[in-house]
Design a protein around this motif. Sequence first.
Motif, PDB file in Angstrom:
ATOM      1  N   ASP A  84      44.840   0.421  -3.457  1.00 51.28           N
ATOM      2  CA  ASP A  84      42.961   0.315  -3.469  1.00 51.28           C
ATOM      3  C   ASP A  84      42.233  -1.228  -2.446  1.00 51.28           C
ATOM      4  OD1 ASP A  84      42.775   1.892  -5.403  1.00 51.28           O
ATOM      5  OD2 ASP A  84      41.840   0.754  -6.494  1.00 51.28           O
ATOM      6  N   THR A  85      43.601  -1.901  -2.935  1.00 49.79           N
ATOM      7  CA  THR A  85      43.459  -3.236  -1.553  1.00 49.79           C
ATOM      8  C   THR A  85      43.735  -2.702   0.062  1.00 49.79           C
ATOM      9  OG1 THR A  85      44.177  -4.888  -3.563  1.00 49.79           O
ATOM     10  CG2 THR A  85      44.556  -5.804  -0.806  1.00 49.79           C
ATOM     11  N   ALA A 144      49.617   1.443 -12.626  1.00 51.80           N
ATOM     12  CA  ALA A 144      48.134   0.708 -12.430  1.00 51.80           C
ATOM     13  C   ALA A 144      48.831  -0.139 -10.785  1.00 51.80           C
ATOM     14  CB  ALA A 144      48.175   0.072 -13.397  1.00 51.80           C
ATOM     15  N   SER A 145      50.076  -1.007 -11.071  1.00 56.90           N
ATOM     16  CA  SER A 145      50.072  -1.681 -10.127  1.00 56.90           C
ATOM     17  C   SER A 145      50.280  -1.033  -8.756  1.00 56.90           C
ATOM     18  CB  SER A 145      51.471  -2.390 -10.047  1.00 56.90           C
ATOM     19  OG  SER A 145      51.502  -2.926  -8.953  1.00 56.90           O
ATOM     20  N   THR A 146      50.786  -0.022  -8.434  1.00 56.08           N
ATOM     21  CA  THR A 146      50.359   0.978  -7.365  1.00 56.08           C
ATOM     22  C   THR A 146      49.377   1.360  -7.090  1.00 56.08           C
ATOM     23  OG1 THR A 146      52.875   1.825  -7.536  1.00 56.08           O
ATOM     24  CG2 THR A 146      51.393   2.981  -6.072  1.00 56.08           C
ATOM     25  N   VAL A 147      48.097   1.320  -7.760  1.00 56.73           N
ATOM     26  CA  VAL A 147      47.320   1.902  -7.528  1.00 56.73           C
ATOM     27  C   VAL A 147      46.240   0.463  -6.815  1.00 56.73           C
ATOM     28  CG1 VAL A 147      44.785   2.312  -8.338  1.00 56.73           C
ATOM     29  CG2 VAL A 147      46.849   3.716  -9.254  1.00 56.73           C
ATOM     30  N   GLN A 148      46.460  -0.330  -7.830  1.00 50.80           N
ATOM     31  CA  GLN A 148      45.623  -1.368  -7.337  1.00 50.80           C
ATOM     32  C   GLN A 148      46.112  -1.999  -5.773  1.00 50.80           C
ATOM     33  OE1 GLN A 148      46.419  -5.088  -9.852  1.00 50.80           O
ATOM     34  NE2 GLN A 148      45.983  -6.588  -7.981  1.00 50.80           N
ATOM     35  N   TYR A 149      47.290  -2.080  -5.611  1.00 56.90           N
ATOM     36  CA  TYR A 149      47.837  -2.083  -4.524  1.00 56.90           C
ATOM     37  C   TYR A 149      47.228  -1.338  -3.242  1.00 56.90           C
ATOM     38  CZ  TYR A 149      51.613  -5.560  -5.447  1.00 56.90           C
ATOM     39  OH  TYR A 149      52.375  -6.308  -5.874  1.00 56.90           O
ATOM     40  N   LYS A 174      49.075   0.088   2.831  1.00 54.56           N
ATOM     41  CA  LYS A 174      49.826   0.977   1.450  1.00 54.56           C
ATOM     42  C   LYS A 174      50.880   1.009   1.141  1.00 54.56           C
ATOM     43  CE  LYS A 174      46.687   5.068   0.139  1.00 54.56           C
ATOM     44  NZ  LYS A 174      46.721   6.702  -0.601  1.00 54.56           N
TER      45      LYS A 174
END
Length: 230
Positions: free
Chosen positions: A17-18, A10-15, A83
């Motif tokens: 997306d940012t 989930a953290s990777t997805v958030q990073y 990314k």
Amino acid sequence: VGMGAGASSASTVQYDDTAKRHSLAEFRRLCPEGKDHLVLSQIRQLQSIEGAPMDMSHLPTLYVLDSDHDGRVTLDELVEFAKLCARKSKDFGSHEYQMQMQGLCTLRMYDALSLEGGVGDFAGWFEALFCEGVPHKAFEGYPGVEFAARDCVHEIHEVTQMDEDYGCSAQRFFDQVQRTGEEQGIMSILDERLDELVPVSVLRLFAKAYAGGFLRLMADLHFRPEPPVS
């Protein structure tokens, strides 16, 4: 273990997306209408993701960013690099982030230059990076010789930090490039048409010399290239 893996994902997805949002906003801000890529003068204006400061005039950073090494940066390349920056921001401490990222990019460039043909490939990328978007010129009396503008030389001088590292001013560097061209018999410094120009082939020679010096320095520091993945 499963919860930890889920949180990490989930953290990777958030990073990611940012990184995507930031990259798209920066690309739209800097890319001229009708173009699908950024050139060096625009790349150097890129703003970093908050909390992940980057120096976009650091040559190995530019090398990693321009992943296909054509001298241009597309939106896809910018997103992938952003990314990487965003993900590494959680691995590196905030105070050492920029230094660590520059170290990472330097090692990646070192590994690439250490491969067979790596220096020649680097020289081709170097020319493309600094001369992209600046049309070469040709003149009667200099068959087969292409010339680049003074601006290209000044940008090389800035990015390679010739002033800081070697005490060489921009004018002195420009003069030396022109003198090298004259010594090779491919230009005359007395020809007023060439007052603000340098031979592109001399820039390639400089790139190869720069790469050779870089490899020697890394060897002196006892670095060894990573073997290529088979």
